[in-house]
Each structure stands twice: as C-alpha cells, then as structure tokens.
Design an enzyme around this catalytic site. Structure first.
Site, PDB file in Angstrom:
ATOM      1  N   ASN A  58      73.113  10.199  -1.588  1.00 34.62           N
ATOM      2  CA  ASN A  58      74.122  11.020  -2.265  1.00 34.62           C
ATOM      3  C   ASN A  58      75.060  10.132  -3.071  1.00 34.62           C
ATOM      4  O   ASN A  58      75.403   9.009  -2.673  1.00 34.62           O
ATOM      5  CB  ASN A  58      74.863  11.962  -1.303  1.00 34.62           C
ATOM      6  CG  ASN A  58      75.574  11.276  -0.155  1.00 34.62           C
ATOM      7  OD1 ASN A  58      75.157  10.231   0.316  1.00 34.62           O
ATOM      8  ND2 ASN A  58      76.657  11.867   0.305  1.00 34.62           N
TER       9      ASN A  58
ATOM     10  N   CYS B   5      71.039  21.365   1.578  1.00 33.47           N
ATOM     11  CA  CYS B   5      71.921  22.436   1.103  1.00 33.47           C
ATOM     12  C   CYS B   5      71.097  23.442   0.289  1.00 33.47           C
ATOM     13  O   CYS B   5      69.930  23.222  -0.033  1.00 33.47           O
ATOM     14  CB  CYS B   5      73.049  21.848   0.246  1.00 33.47           C
ATOM     15  SG  CYS B   5      72.521  21.346  -1.406  1.00 33.47           S
TER      16      CYS B   5
ATOM     17  N   GLU C 129      68.677  14.398  -1.609  1.00 33.37           N
ATOM     18  CA  GLU C 129      67.334  14.979  -1.785  1.00 33.37           C
ATOM     19  C   GLU C 129      66.976  15.076  -3.262  1.00 33.37           C
ATOM     20  O   GLU C 129      65.870  14.753  -3.685  1.00 33.37           O
ATOM     21  CB  GLU C 129      67.261  16.388  -1.176  1.00 33.37           C
ATOM     22  CG  GLU C 129      67.488  16.427   0.313  1.00 33.37           C
ATOM     23  CD  GLU C 129      68.950  16.694   0.672  1.00 33.37           C
ATOM     24  OE1 GLU C 129      69.845  16.047   0.078  1.00 33.37           O
ATOM     25  OE2 GLU C 129      69.185  17.532   1.548  1.00 33.37           O
TER      26      GLU C 129
HETATM   27  N1  THU Z   1      74.771  16.250   0.690  1.00 38.82           N
HETATM   28  C1  THU Z   1      73.510  15.789   0.464  1.00 38.82           C
HETATM   29  O1  THU Z   1      73.318  14.666  -0.033  1.00 38.82           O
HETATM   30  N2  THU Z   1      72.470  16.585   0.772  1.00 38.82           N
HETATM   31  C2  THU Z   1      72.600  17.829   1.315  1.00 38.82           C
HETATM   32  O2  THU Z   1      71.610  18.538   1.462  1.00 38.82           O
HETATM   33  C3  THU Z   1      73.905  18.306   1.749  1.00 38.82           C
HETATM   34  C4  THU Z   1      75.065  17.549   1.224  1.00 38.82           C
HETATM   35  C5  THU Z   1      75.900  15.399   0.317  1.00 38.82           C
HETATM   36  C6  THU Z   1      76.728  15.938  -0.812  1.00 38.82           C
HETATM   37  C7  THU Z   1      78.052  15.288  -0.556  1.00 38.82           C
HETATM   38  O3  THU Z   1      78.039  14.000  -1.139  1.00 38.82           O
HETATM   39  C8  THU Z   1      78.115  15.122   0.951  1.00 38.82           C
HETATM   40  O4  THU Z   1      76.782  15.286   1.411  1.00 38.82           O
HETATM   41  C9  THU Z   1      79.003  16.133   1.647  1.00 38.82           C
HETATM   42  O5  THU Z   1      78.708  17.418   1.265  1.00 38.82           O
END
Ligand code: THU
Length: 129
Positions: A42, A86, A55
């Site tokens: 992320n 998400c 992802e």
């Molecule tokens: N995040 C992801 O990388 N993948 C997900 O499926 C859910 C959320 C990240 C986005 C953000 O940087 C942090 O997790 C908190 O939401």
C-alpha cells in the site's frame, strides 16, 4: 508455489509499504499460471483518496508485465486477524482474475483462502467490446 510461500512474498512486499497516515501496512503477491510472481504494497498519500492498496499495486505490476493469467493473490496486513481485500480491490480482482483464489494471511502464520467469486458475488461488469 505453496500458499505459504506466496504469503511470504506478500510479507516481504509489506516491508516496503508507505503508510504514514494509517500506520496499517499491507503486502500483496500475485501468482500467475506460468509461476511468475508480482508484488505490491500500500502506498498512501496526503490526499487520502489517492491511496493505493497493495492488491491493486501487485495486480498492476502483473498487467504491466503482460501477465494477466492470474491464479492467486495473497494479502497480509499488519493488524490482528486476516486481512481481506477492500471492496474496490475485490472489484478489480474480479475483473482481471474471475477464477482467482484470494489467500488472506494473518500475523500468526495462519491464513484462509476464498474464491474471489465468494468475496464479491455478482460484481459489476460490462461486456468487453
Ligand atoms: N489497504 C490495502 O492495501 N488493501 C486493502 O484491501 C485494504 C486497505 C490499505 C489502504 C490504506 O493504505 C490502509 O490499508 C488502511 O486502510
């Protein structure tokens, strides 16, 4: 490659996450049919809507390499329990890899695997012209 090996790659990618705002670090790894793998983490931004999930970063790396025969995607967060994708990531996984298995790891070495069709039943799609 085993699911645990794929998760180990996701853990490696998580180490490069840029998440100064949430403090929640995520790594993802994509396995393609030819055995090649792609990583993502992320990447947050002061403009919160510009944050990129791990992802989608990993899927972008696979697609950019011309490798869209995606078989599995592993994801691991930095909190308690498994990290499941998400809603936006489910939609993107479901378009690029409708038969994909999603391996969701936790930080005790356990994981659960779900077909994307189970995580996003009846997702939105358009006919590809
Ligand atoms: N995040 C992801 O990388 N993948 C997900 O499926 C859910 C959320 C990240 C986005 C953000 O940087 C942090 O997790 C908190 O939401």
């Amino acid at each position: 490659m085993t699911d645990k090996e794929l998760l180990a790659l996701a853990i490696d990618a998580r180490g490069r996450a840029y998440a100064p705002y949430s403090g929640y670090f995520v790594g993802a790894s994509v396995l393609c049919a030819d055995g090649r793998t792609y990583l993502g983490c992320n990447i947050e931004n002061a403009s919160y809507g510009a944050c990129l999930c791990a992802e989608r970063a990993a899927l972008a790396a696979a697609v950019c390499d011309g490798n869209r025969n995606i078989v599995k995607i592993a994801v691991i967060g930095s909190g308690e329990g498994i990290c499941t994708p998400c809603g936006i990531c489910r939609q993107v996984i479901s378009e690029l890899a409708p038969e994909c298995l999603v391996i969701c790891g936790d930080n005790s070495g356990e994981y659960e695997a779900f077909p994307i069709k189970e995580l996003l039943p009846r997702g939105f799609n358009l006919p590809v012209p």
